[in-house]
Design a protein around this motif. Structure first.
Motif, PDB file in Angstrom:
ATOM      1  N   GLU A 242     -39.129   3.163   8.856  1.00 44.05           N
ATOM      2  CA  GLU A 242     -40.191   2.807   9.807  1.00 44.05           C
ATOM      3  C   GLU A 242     -39.592   2.276  11.111  1.00 44.05           C
ATOM      4  O   GLU A 242     -40.103   2.562  12.199  1.00 44.05           O
ATOM      5  CB  GLU A 242     -41.113   1.763   9.178  1.00 44.05           C
ATOM      6  CG  GLU A 242     -42.211   1.237  10.100  1.00 44.05           C
ATOM      7  CD  GLU A 242     -43.151   2.325  10.599  1.00 44.05           C
ATOM      8  OE1 GLU A 242     -43.836   2.084  11.619  1.00 44.05           O
ATOM      9  OE2 GLU A 242     -43.210   3.406   9.978  1.00 44.05           O
ATOM     10  N   ALA A 243     -38.509   1.513  10.998  1.00 40.26           N
ATOM     11  CA  ALA A 243     -37.867   0.988  12.206  1.00 40.26           C
ATOM     12  C   ALA A 243     -37.347   2.132  13.074  1.00 40.26           C
ATOM     13  O   ALA A 243     -37.498   2.127  14.307  1.00 40.26           O
ATOM     14  CB  ALA A 243     -36.723   0.057  11.826  1.00 40.26           C
ATOM     15  N   VAL A 244     -36.758   3.143  12.451  1.00 37.60           N
ATOM     16  CA  VAL A 244     -36.268   4.319  13.188  1.00 37.60           C
ATOM     17  C   VAL A 244     -37.441   5.084  13.790  1.00 37.60           C
ATOM     18  O   VAL A 244     -37.399   5.528  14.950  1.00 37.60           O
ATOM     19  CB  VAL A 244     -35.444   5.236  12.262  1.00 37.60           C
ATOM     20  CG1 VAL A 244     -35.097   6.540  12.974  1.00 37.60           C
ATOM     21  CG2 VAL A 244     -34.172   4.530  11.812  1.00 37.60           C
ATOM     22  N   ALA A 245     -38.507   5.242  13.039  1.00 32.82           N
ATOM     23  CA  ALA A 245     -39.681   5.969  13.522  1.00 32.82           C
ATOM     24  C   ALA A 245     -40.281   5.273  14.740  1.00 32.82           C
ATOM     25  O   ALA A 245     -40.722   5.942  15.697  1.00 32.82           O
ATOM     26  CB  ALA A 245     -40.724   6.076  12.414  1.00 32.82           C
ATOM     27  N   ARG A 246     -40.315   3.948  14.735  1.00 31.79           N
ATOM     28  CA  ARG A 246     -40.853   3.212  15.892  1.00 31.79           C
ATOM     29  C   ARG A 246     -40.002   3.438  17.129  1.00 31.79           C
ATOM     30  O   ARG A 246     -40.529   3.578  18.248  1.00 31.79           O
ATOM     31  CB  ARG A 246     -40.935   1.714  15.564  1.00 31.79           C
ATOM     32  CG  ARG A 246     -42.132   1.334  14.696  1.00 31.79           C
ATOM     33  CD  ARG A 246     -42.383  -0.167  14.734  1.00 31.79           C
ATOM     34  NE  ARG A 246     -41.248  -0.917  14.214  1.00 31.79           N
ATOM     35  CZ  ARG A 246     -41.135  -1.314  12.950  1.00 31.79           C
ATOM     36  NH1 ARG A 246     -42.079  -0.992  12.076  1.00 31.79           N
ATOM     37  NH2 ARG A 246     -40.082  -2.004  12.559  1.00 31.79           N
ATOM     38  N   GLN A 247     -38.680   3.477  16.938  1.00 32.24           N
ATOM     39  CA  GLN A 247     -37.791   3.744  18.073  1.00 32.24           C
ATOM     40  C   GLN A 247     -38.057   5.131  18.654  1.00 32.24           C
ATOM     41  O   GLN A 247     -38.095   5.305  19.879  1.00 32.24           O
ATOM     42  CB  GLN A 247     -36.323   3.634  17.632  1.00 32.24           C
ATOM     43  CG  GLN A 247     -35.883   2.214  17.325  1.00 32.24           C
ATOM     44  CD  GLN A 247     -34.453   2.174  16.821  1.00 32.24           C
ATOM     45  OE1 GLN A 247     -34.021   3.074  16.098  1.00 32.24           O
ATOM     46  NE2 GLN A 247     -33.726   1.142  17.198  1.00 32.24           N
ATOM     47  N   ARG A 248     -38.253   6.121  17.784  1.00 35.48           N
ATOM     48  CA  ARG A 248     -38.544   7.468  18.245  1.00 35.48           C
ATOM     49  C   ARG A 248     -39.891   7.527  18.965  1.00 35.48           C
ATOM     50  O   ARG A 248     -40.032   8.209  19.986  1.00 35.48           O
ATOM     51  CB  ARG A 248     -38.534   8.436  17.070  1.00 35.48           C
ATOM     52  CG  ARG A 248     -37.135   8.701  16.501  1.00 35.48           C
ATOM     53  CD  ARG A 248     -37.195   9.554  15.257  1.00 35.48           C
ATOM     54  NE  ARG A 248     -35.856   9.857  14.761  1.00 35.48           N
ATOM     55  CZ  ARG A 248     -35.588  10.113  13.488  1.00 35.48           C
ATOM     56  NH1 ARG A 248     -36.564  10.119  12.600  1.00 35.48           N
ATOM     57  NH2 ARG A 248     -34.344  10.383  13.121  1.00 35.48           N
ATOM     58  N   TYR A 249     -40.833   6.796  18.434  1.00 31.73           N
ATOM     59  CA  TYR A 249     -42.163   6.774  19.042  1.00 31.73           C
ATOM     60  C   TYR A 249     -42.114   6.151  20.442  1.00 31.73           C
ATOM     61  O   TYR A 249     -42.713   6.639  21.389  1.00 31.73           O
ATOM     62  CB  TYR A 249     -43.128   6.005  18.142  1.00 31.73           C
ATOM     63  CG  TYR A 249     -44.541   5.916  18.681  1.00 31.73           C
ATOM     64  CD1 TYR A 249     -45.305   7.071  18.847  1.00 31.73           C
ATOM     65  CD2 TYR A 249     -45.095   4.688  19.016  1.00 31.73           C
ATOM     66  CE1 TYR A 249     -46.586   6.997  19.352  1.00 31.73           C
ATOM     67  CE2 TYR A 249     -46.385   4.600  19.505  1.00 31.73           C
ATOM     68  CZ  TYR A 249     -47.127   5.763  19.684  1.00 31.73           C
ATOM     69  OH  TYR A 249     -48.412   5.680  20.173  1.00 31.73           O
ATOM     70  N   GLU A 250     -41.359   5.051  20.555  1.00 32.67           N
ATOM     71  CA  GLU A 250     -41.228   4.388  21.850  1.00 32.67           C
ATOM     72  C   GLU A 250     -40.545   5.310  22.852  1.00 32.67           C
ATOM     73  O   GLU A 250     -40.906   5.341  24.044  1.00 32.67           O
ATOM     74  CB  GLU A 250     -40.430   3.091  21.680  1.00 32.67           C
ATOM     75  CG  GLU A 250     -41.199   1.999  20.928  1.00 32.67           C
ATOM     76  CD  GLU A 250     -40.316   0.826  20.547  1.00 32.67           C
ATOM     77  OE1 GLU A 250     -39.092   0.869  20.886  1.00 32.67           O
ATOM     78  OE2 GLU A 250     -40.811  -0.102  19.877  1.00 32.67           O
ATOM     79  N   ARG A 251     -39.557   6.079  22.385  1.00 31.38           N
ATOM     80  CA  ARG A 251     -38.886   7.022  23.271  1.00 31.38           C
ATOM     81  C   ARG A 251     -39.849   8.127  23.727  1.00 31.38           C
ATOM     82  O   ARG A 251     -39.851   8.540  24.882  1.00 31.38           O
ATOM     83  CB  ARG A 251     -37.672   7.650  22.561  1.00 31.38           C
ATOM     84  CG  ARG A 251     -36.879   8.618  23.403  1.00 31.38           C
ATOM     85  CD  ARG A 251     -35.638   9.080  22.650  1.00 31.38           C
ATOM     86  NE  ARG A 251     -34.850  10.020  23.457  1.00 31.38           N
ATOM     87  CZ  ARG A 251     -35.063  11.312  23.567  1.00 31.38           C
ATOM     88  NH1 ARG A 251     -36.083  11.861  22.894  1.00 31.38           N
ATOM     89  NH2 ARG A 251     -34.302  12.075  24.324  1.00 31.38           N
TER      90      ARG A 251
END
Length: 256
Positions: A242-251
């Motif tokens: 989920e932490a990785v997914a949030r980073q991708r979403y923010e990008r």
């Protein structure tokens, strides 16, 4: 010759020894309030001065503590099992969580085997009673109640093993677990499938104990704690994903 005159035991000494044994065997628990002075002296059939002398001795040795206007309590000595620095170290590293589960698997597996072989019929009735409460709580879907009964169930097995060193050591471990040092047990009760699996696993442990099958009881404990370990591993992975997914979403948002 290695003989000495036999002298009558002071009443206060007999009272001290009885309260010590109740604390040692886990019957009187940390934080538990003793009956009033009048009630306790009646139960023990000793004078109040003798009782006061015993309580003063136990208090001086750190086993009892008096609270103004509230009475006399069993001292909460569990915190002394681990230093504050070590507790903080446990809380900050996942490695401690899985080492803790491995330790429990070994100790509680042994305790279950001993309880099946050495526990009295009354010990097994206590375990069965706690499990019946777990079944009743399952339908109410209260994570706090379920977690509390889970701890009580496991500790009742350790009590039934009749090893006082193991009892107090594991009580101190459960104290840290209740405080969320190792992991939040309520995580385990979020999903209905997980809750049902946990109840079934505790049923298997109880059934083996009631049948006095030590090997089956030990294996049921091992299977249960292995399942807990697997669930926590999956939870840790899900958090990381989920932490990785949030980073991708923010990008993605930044590029838009």
């Amino acid at each position: 010759m290695p003989f000495h005159p036999v002298t009558p035991e002071k009443l206060s000494t007999a009272v001290t020894r009885q309260i010590e044994q109740l604390i040692l065997r886990g019957i009187l628990r940390p934080g538990e309030r003793l009956p009033s002075e009048r009630e306790l002296s009646d139960r023990l059939q000793v004078s109040r001065p003798s009782l006061r002398e015993a309580i003063a001795d136990l208090s001086q040795r750190g086993l009892l503590t008096s609270r103004a206007g509230a009475g006399v309590y069993v001292a909460d000595v569990l915190g002394s099992a681990f230093s504050d620095a070590l507790i903080q170290l446990f809380a900050n590293h996942d490695e401690a969580v899985f080492d803790y589960l491995s330790f429990r698997r070994d100790m509680e597996g042994l305790a279950a085997d001993r309880a099946a072989r050495l526990g009295s019929d009354t010990d097994l009735k206590v375990i069965a009673t706690v499990f019946a409460r777990m079944e009743a709580a399952h339908h109410k879907r209260n994570p706090e109640d379920e977690a509390a009964l889970d701890a009580e169930f496991h500790l009742s097995i350790i009590e039934a093993s009749h090893n006082v060193v193991m009892l107090h050591m594991m009580r101190s471990m459960y104290q840290l677990l209740r405080e969320g040092v190792f992991y939040n047990r309520q995580i385990m009760f979020r999903q209905n499938i997980t809750r049902t699996m946990l109840l079934d696993q505790h049923r298997a442990i109880n059934d083996a104990l009631q049948s006095r099958d030590g090997s089956a009881a030990r294996q049921a404990v091992v299977d249960h704690l292995t399942y807990v370990e697997t669930c926590l591993t999956q939870d840790r992975k899900a958090e990381a994903h989920e932490a990785v997914a949030r980073q991708r979403y923010e990008r993605t948002l930044a590029k838009g």
